[in-house]
Design a protein around this motif. Structure first.
Motif, PDB file in Angstrom:
ATOM      1  N   ALA A  33       0.831  -1.204   0.000  1.00 36.72           N
ATOM      2  CA  ALA A  33       0.000   0.000   0.000  1.00 36.72           C
ATOM      3  C   ALA A  33       0.868   1.258   0.000  1.00 36.72           C
ATOM      4  N   ASP A  34       1.926   1.241   0.805  1.00 34.53           N
ATOM      5  CA  ASP A  34       2.836   2.387   0.854  1.00 34.53           C
ATOM      6  C   ASP A  34       3.523   2.597  -0.488  1.00 34.53           C
ATOM      7  N   PHE A  35       3.897   1.478  -1.129  1.00 37.61           N
ATOM      8  CA  PHE A  35       4.578   1.564  -2.422  1.00 37.61           C
ATOM      9  C   PHE A  35       3.661   2.194  -3.475  1.00 37.61           C
ATOM     10  N   ILE A  36       2.384   1.782  -3.476  1.00 34.47           N
ATOM     11  CA  ILE A  36       1.434   2.332  -4.435  1.00 34.47           C
ATOM     12  C   ILE A  36       1.250   3.834  -4.221  1.00 34.47           C
ATOM     13  N   LYS A  37       1.145   4.245  -2.964  1.00 38.69           N
ATOM     14  CA  LYS A  37       1.000   5.672  -2.678  1.00 38.69           C
ATOM     15  C   LYS A  37       2.223   6.452  -3.149  1.00 38.69           C
ATOM     16  N   GLU A  38       3.393   5.881  -2.926  1.00 41.08           N
ATOM     17  CA  GLU A  38       4.630   6.564  -3.311  1.00 41.08           C
ATOM     18  C   GLU A  38       4.741   6.720  -4.818  1.00 41.08           C
ATOM     19  N   ARG A  39       4.405   5.653  -5.551  1.00 39.50           N
ATOM     20  CA  ARG A  39       4.582   5.772  -6.994  1.00 39.50           C
ATOM     21  C   ARG A  39       3.478   6.621  -7.627  1.00 39.50           C
ATOM     22  N   LYS A  40       2.291   6.677  -7.005  1.00 37.67           N
ATOM     23  CA  LYS A  40       1.279   7.613  -7.490  1.00 37.67           C
ATOM     24  C   LYS A  40       1.769   9.047  -7.330  1.00 37.67           C
ATOM     25  N   ALA A  41       2.356   9.331  -6.177  1.00 37.21           N
ATOM     26  CA  ALA A  41       2.879  10.679  -5.933  1.00 37.21           C
ATOM     27  C   ALA A  41       4.027  10.995  -6.889  1.00 37.21           C
ATOM     28  N   TYR A  42       4.885   9.986  -7.137  1.00 35.72           N
ATOM     29  CA  TYR A  42       6.006  10.173  -8.058  1.00 35.72           C
ATOM     30  C   TYR A  42       5.498  10.462  -9.465  1.00 35.72           C
ATOM     31  N   PHE A  43       4.463   9.716  -9.867  1.00 37.46           N
ATOM     32  CA  PHE A  43       3.879   9.920 -11.185  1.00 37.46           C
ATOM     33  C   PHE A  43       3.372  11.356 -11.343  1.00 37.46           C
ATOM     34  N   LYS A  44       2.585  11.812 -10.379  1.00 32.42           N
ATOM     35  CA  LYS A  44       1.978  13.136 -10.478  1.00 32.42           C
ATOM     36  C   LYS A  44       3.022  14.248 -10.478  1.00 32.42           C
ATOM     37  N   GLU A  45       4.098  14.039  -9.732  1.00 37.00           N
ATOM     38  CA  GLU A  45       5.111  15.089  -9.615  1.00 37.00           C
ATOM     39  C   GLU A  45       6.117  15.079 -10.758  1.00 37.00           C
ATOM     40  N   ASN A  46       6.524  13.883 -11.209  1.00 35.65           N
ATOM     41  CA  ASN A  46       7.640  13.799 -12.138  1.00 35.65           C
ATOM     42  C   ASN A  46       7.282  13.391 -13.562  1.00 35.65           C
ATOM     43  N   ILE A  47       6.185  12.653 -13.719  1.00 31.90           N
ATOM     44  CA  ILE A  47       5.876  12.105 -15.034  1.00 31.90           C
ATOM     45  C   ILE A  47       4.747  12.847 -15.730  1.00 31.90           C
ATOM     46  N   LYS A  48       3.631  13.017 -15.046  1.00 30.78           N
ATOM     47  CA  LYS A  48       2.466  13.614 -15.693  1.00 30.78           C
ATOM     48  C   LYS A  48       2.753  14.988 -16.312  1.00 30.78           C
ATOM     49  N   PRO A  49       3.462  15.887 -15.665  1.00 26.69           N
ATOM     50  CA  PRO A  49       3.699  17.191 -16.296  1.00 26.69           C
ATOM     51  C   PRO A  49       4.427  17.081 -17.638  1.00 26.69           C
ATOM     52  N   LYS A  50       5.372  16.156 -17.737  1.00 23.64           N
ATOM     53  CA  LYS A  50       6.128  15.999 -18.983  1.00 23.64           C
ATOM     54  C   LYS A  50       5.283  15.327 -20.059  1.00 23.64           C
ATOM     55  N   LEU A  51       4.468  14.353 -19.649  1.00 30.27           N
ATOM     56  CA  LEU A  51       3.547  13.729 -20.601  1.00 30.27           C
ATOM     57  C   LEU A  51       2.552  14.750 -21.127  1.00 30.27           C
ATOM     58  N   ASP A  52       2.011  15.558 -20.228  1.00 29.84           N
ATOM     59  CA  ASP A  52       1.044  16.577 -20.627  1.00 29.84           C
ATOM     60  C   ASP A  52       1.661  17.554 -21.629  1.00 29.84           C
ATOM     61  N   ALA A  53       2.896  17.953 -21.366  1.00 29.19           N
ATOM     62  CA  ALA A  53       3.562  18.918 -22.252  1.00 29.19           C
ATOM     63  C   ALA A  53       3.735  18.343 -23.655  1.00 29.19           C
ATOM     64  N   GLN A  54       4.132  17.069 -23.739  1.00 29.35           N
ATOM     65  CA  GLN A  54       4.326  16.448 -25.050  1.00 29.35           C
ATOM     66  C   GLN A  54       2.986  16.253 -25.754  1.00 29.35           C
ATOM     67  N   ARG A  55       1.961  15.865 -25.004  1.00 33.28           N
ATOM     68  CA  ARG A  55       0.653  15.645 -25.632  1.00 33.28           C
ATOM     69  C   ARG A  55       0.056  16.953 -26.123  1.00 33.28           C
ATOM     70  N   ASN A  56       0.303  18.035 -25.408  1.00 33.49           N
ATOM     71  CA  ASN A  56      -0.195  19.341 -25.844  1.00 33.49           C
ATOM     72  C   ASN A  56       0.441  19.767 -27.162  1.00 33.49           C
ATOM     73  N   LYS A  57       1.685  19.374 -27.377  1.00 34.61           N
ATOM     74  CA  LYS A  57       2.350  19.681 -28.650  1.00 34.61           C
ATOM     75  C   LYS A  57       1.656  18.974 -29.807  1.00 34.61           C
ATOM     76  N   LEU A  58       1.196  17.743 -29.548  1.00 37.48           N
ATOM     77  CA  LEU A  58       0.512  16.988 -30.596  1.00 37.48           C
ATOM     78  C   LEU A  58      -0.868  17.555 -30.893  1.00 37.48           C
ATOM     79  N   GLU A  59      -1.529  18.060 -29.876  1.00 36.32           N
ATOM     80  CA  GLU A  59      -2.927  18.489 -30.010  1.00 36.32           C
ATOM     81  C   GLU A  59      -3.132  19.471 -31.155  1.00 36.32           C
ATOM     82  N   VAL A  60      -2.192  20.372 -31.370  1.00 41.08           N
ATOM     83  CA  VAL A  60      -2.358  21.399 -32.409  1.00 41.08           C
ATOM     84  C   VAL A  60      -2.332  20.810 -33.805  1.00 41.08           C
ATOM     85  N   SER A  61      -1.802  19.591 -33.951  1.00 35.18           N
ATOM     86  CA  SER A  61      -1.704  18.963 -35.269  1.00 35.18           C
ATOM     87  C   SER A  61      -2.902  18.089 -35.606  1.00 35.18           C
TER      88      SER A  61
END
Length: 204
Positions: A33-61
């Motif tokens: 349970a602790d591991f799942i909470k940690e990796r969810k937090a890691y995802f939101k802080e470190n991964i999602k912002p970069k994924l969002d930025a790349q996906r936004n670049k595609l959206e205009v096309s």
């Protein structure tokens, strides 16, 4: 995407994860349970912002027609995942009670996996229209993805049997969720072109 459906899906995922550790209170389950909470937090802080930025670049096309189809596929994926979650919750409840999981229920879970995979196949057809750009956008993420995978995956042997029902994985290869998947070329087994196309920066 319908906010109520999205909220319900997230809530059901949370309940499913909570009940996954409810059958005994030992240290291993607490660590899970602790591991799942940690990796969810890691995802939101470190991964999602970069994924969002790349996906936004595609959206205009993306064409207006394809945007409509993408929105439709997102809705269908959410609907089918909700149904799959209901089946999985029922199976997990049986396990917690010490009951054998009904074979028919396992077949229903497997059938839902196929339905969801078919939806991702439809998304891949659209994604192929933007393949060079998507490949370039994902290539910028894949090197970092190696580090992400290392941070979001338990050590081999740790949490043995996690996510299984009687030794089977009803969700198959799985779809990318905030729980983390790879950045391989396939979809939905890894964060491939179809998953990237369907990525919703407003929901993630």
């Amino acid at each position: 995407m319908n906010l109520k459906k999205w909220t319900l899906l997230v809530a059901m995922m949370g309940v499913l994860l909570a009940t996954a550790f409810a059958n005994d209170g030992n240290e291993i389950n607490k660590n899970r349970a602790d591991f799942i909470k940690e990796r969810k937090a890691y995802f939101k802080e470190n991964i999602k912002p970069k994924l969002d930025a790349q996906r936004n670049k595609l959206e205009v096309s993306i064409s207006a027609e394809d945007k409509k189809e993408i929105a439709k596929l997102r809705e269908e994926v959410i609907r089918e995942k909700l149904l799959q979650m209901e089946f999985m919750f029922e199976a997990r409840s049986s396990r917690i009670k010490g009951e054998e999981v009904d074979e028919g229920l396992l077949m229903e879970i497997g059938a839902q996996r196929i339905v969801i995979e078919n939806l991702y196949d439809q998304a891949k057809i659209i994604a192929n229209n933007y393949r060079p750009e998507i490949d370039d956008l994902l290539s910028e993420l894949r090197e970092e993805g190696k580090e992400w995978q290392g941070r979001m995956r338990p050590q081999r042997g740790e949490f043995e049997g996690y996510g299984r029902f009687n030794g089977r994985r009803p969700m198959g290869s799985g779809q990318f969720t905030e729980m983390g998947r790879g950045f391989g070329p396939g979809s939905p087994g890894g964060f491939g072109i179809a998953t990237f196309l369907l990525w919703d920066v407003n929901k993630g």
